[in-house]
Write a protein that holds these residues in place. Structure first.
Motif, PDB file in Angstrom:
ATOM      1  N   MET A  55       0.769  -1.164   0.112  1.00 21.16           N
ATOM      2  CA  MET A  55      -0.016  -0.123   0.081  1.00 21.16           C
ATOM      3  C   MET A  55       0.991   1.357  -0.167  1.00 21.16           C
ATOM      4  O   MET A  55       2.008   1.101   0.735  1.00 21.16           O
ATOM      5  N   SER A  56       0.688   2.297  -0.655  1.00 19.04           N
ATOM      6  CA  SER A  56       1.267   3.520  -0.856  1.00 19.04           C
ATOM      7  C   SER A  56       0.949   4.359   0.526  1.00 19.04           C
ATOM      8  O   SER A  56      -0.010   4.011   1.294  1.00 19.04           O
ATOM      9  N   PHE A  57       1.933   5.390   0.707  1.00 22.03           N
ATOM     10  CA  PHE A  57       1.658   6.040   1.855  1.00 22.03           C
ATOM     11  C   PHE A  57       0.367   6.860   2.009  1.00 22.03           C
ATOM     12  O   PHE A  57      -0.369   6.833   2.852  1.00 22.03           O
ATOM     13  N   GLU A  58      -0.132   7.431   0.856  1.00 26.77           N
ATOM     14  CA  GLU A  58      -1.382   8.026   0.480  1.00 26.77           C
ATOM     15  C   GLU A  58      -2.559   6.969   0.717  1.00 26.77           C
ATOM     16  O   GLU A  58      -3.510   7.175   1.622  1.00 26.77           O
ATOM     17  N   GLY A  59      -2.345   5.644   0.439  1.00 24.57           N
ATOM     18  CA  GLY A  59      -3.274   4.544   0.802  1.00 24.57           C
ATOM     19  C   GLY A  59      -3.548   4.337   2.277  1.00 24.57           C
ATOM     20  O   GLY A  59      -4.633   4.385   2.953  1.00 24.57           O
ATOM     21  N   ILE A  60      -2.392   4.539   2.903  1.00 22.63           N
ATOM     22  CA  ILE A  60      -2.356   4.086   4.308  1.00 22.63           C
ATOM     23  C   ILE A  60      -2.761   5.431   5.040  1.00 22.63           C
ATOM     24  O   ILE A  60      -3.711   5.225   6.039  1.00 22.63           O
ATOM     25  N   LEU A  61      -2.688   6.553   4.711  1.00 18.21           N
ATOM     26  CA  LEU A  61      -3.239   7.701   5.256  1.00 18.21           C
ATOM     27  C   LEU A  61      -4.843   7.713   5.023  1.00 18.21           C
ATOM     28  O   LEU A  61      -5.278   7.904   6.159  1.00 18.21           O
ATOM     29  N   LYS A  62      -5.247   7.349   3.946  1.00 17.96           N
ATOM     30  CA  LYS A  62      -6.604   7.411   3.631  1.00 17.96           C
ATOM     31  C   LYS A  62      -7.171   6.227   4.557  1.00 17.96           C
ATOM     32  O   LYS A  62      -8.485   6.548   5.079  1.00 17.96           O
ATOM     33  N   TYR A  63      -6.687   5.116   4.794  1.00 25.70           N
ATOM     34  CA  TYR A  63      -7.136   4.072   5.409  1.00 25.70           C
ATOM     35  C   TYR A  63      -7.486   4.467   6.966  1.00 25.70           C
ATOM     36  O   TYR A  63      -8.432   4.231   7.430  1.00 25.70           O
ATOM     37  N   ILE A  64      -6.506   5.299   7.183  1.00 20.22           N
ATOM     38  CA  ILE A  64      -6.245   5.777   8.849  1.00 20.22           C
ATOM     39  C   ILE A  64      -7.476   6.678   9.016  1.00 20.22           C
ATOM     40  O   ILE A  64      -8.153   6.638   9.851  1.00 20.22           O
ATOM     41  N   PHE A  65      -7.623   7.606   8.123  1.00 19.11           N
ATOM     42  CA  PHE A  65      -8.535   8.780   8.061  1.00 19.11           C
ATOM     43  C   PHE A  65     -10.011   8.089   8.110  1.00 19.11           C
ATOM     44  O   PHE A  65     -10.874   8.453   8.962  1.00 19.11           O
ATOM     45  N   ASP A  66     -10.079   6.982   7.198  1.00 19.97           N
ATOM     46  CA  ASP A  66     -11.443   6.259   6.999  1.00 19.97           C
ATOM     47  C   ASP A  66     -12.063   5.661   8.353  1.00 19.97           C
ATOM     48  O   ASP A  66     -12.652   5.706   8.958  1.00 19.97           O
ATOM     49  N   LYS A  67     -10.971   4.708   8.808  1.00 14.49           N
ATOM     50  CA  LYS A  67     -11.050   4.040   9.774  1.00 14.49           C
ATOM     51  C   LYS A  67     -11.429   4.820  11.198  1.00 14.49           C
ATOM     52  O   LYS A  67     -12.371   4.467  12.129  1.00 14.49           O
TER      53      LYS A  67
END
Length: 57
Positions: free
Chosen positions: A1-13
């Motif tokens: 997963m890219s950094f942007e994907g990880i960041l989105k996941y954290i914000f969504d979670k």
């Protein structure tokens, strides 16, 4: 997963609202944690299509 994907996941979670301040603060924290996990050999990375992709070891 890219950094942007990880960041989105954290914000969504955690149902966070993205704004420039949160992006910088949370993004910096996540980058530090990724670096720590890399040093502990719990993550590795590769470059794919000119993007850094993080992978669990």
């Amino acid at each position: 997963m890219s950094f942007e994907g990880i960041l989105k996941y954290i914000f969504d979670k955690y149902k966070l609202t993205m704004n420039v301040n949160q992006y910088v603060l949370v993004g910096s924290t996540i980058k530090s944690y990724l670096s720590y996990l890399l040093d502990e050999a719990k993550l590795c990375y590769e470059f794919k299509d000119n993007k850094m992709i993080w992978k669990q070891v």
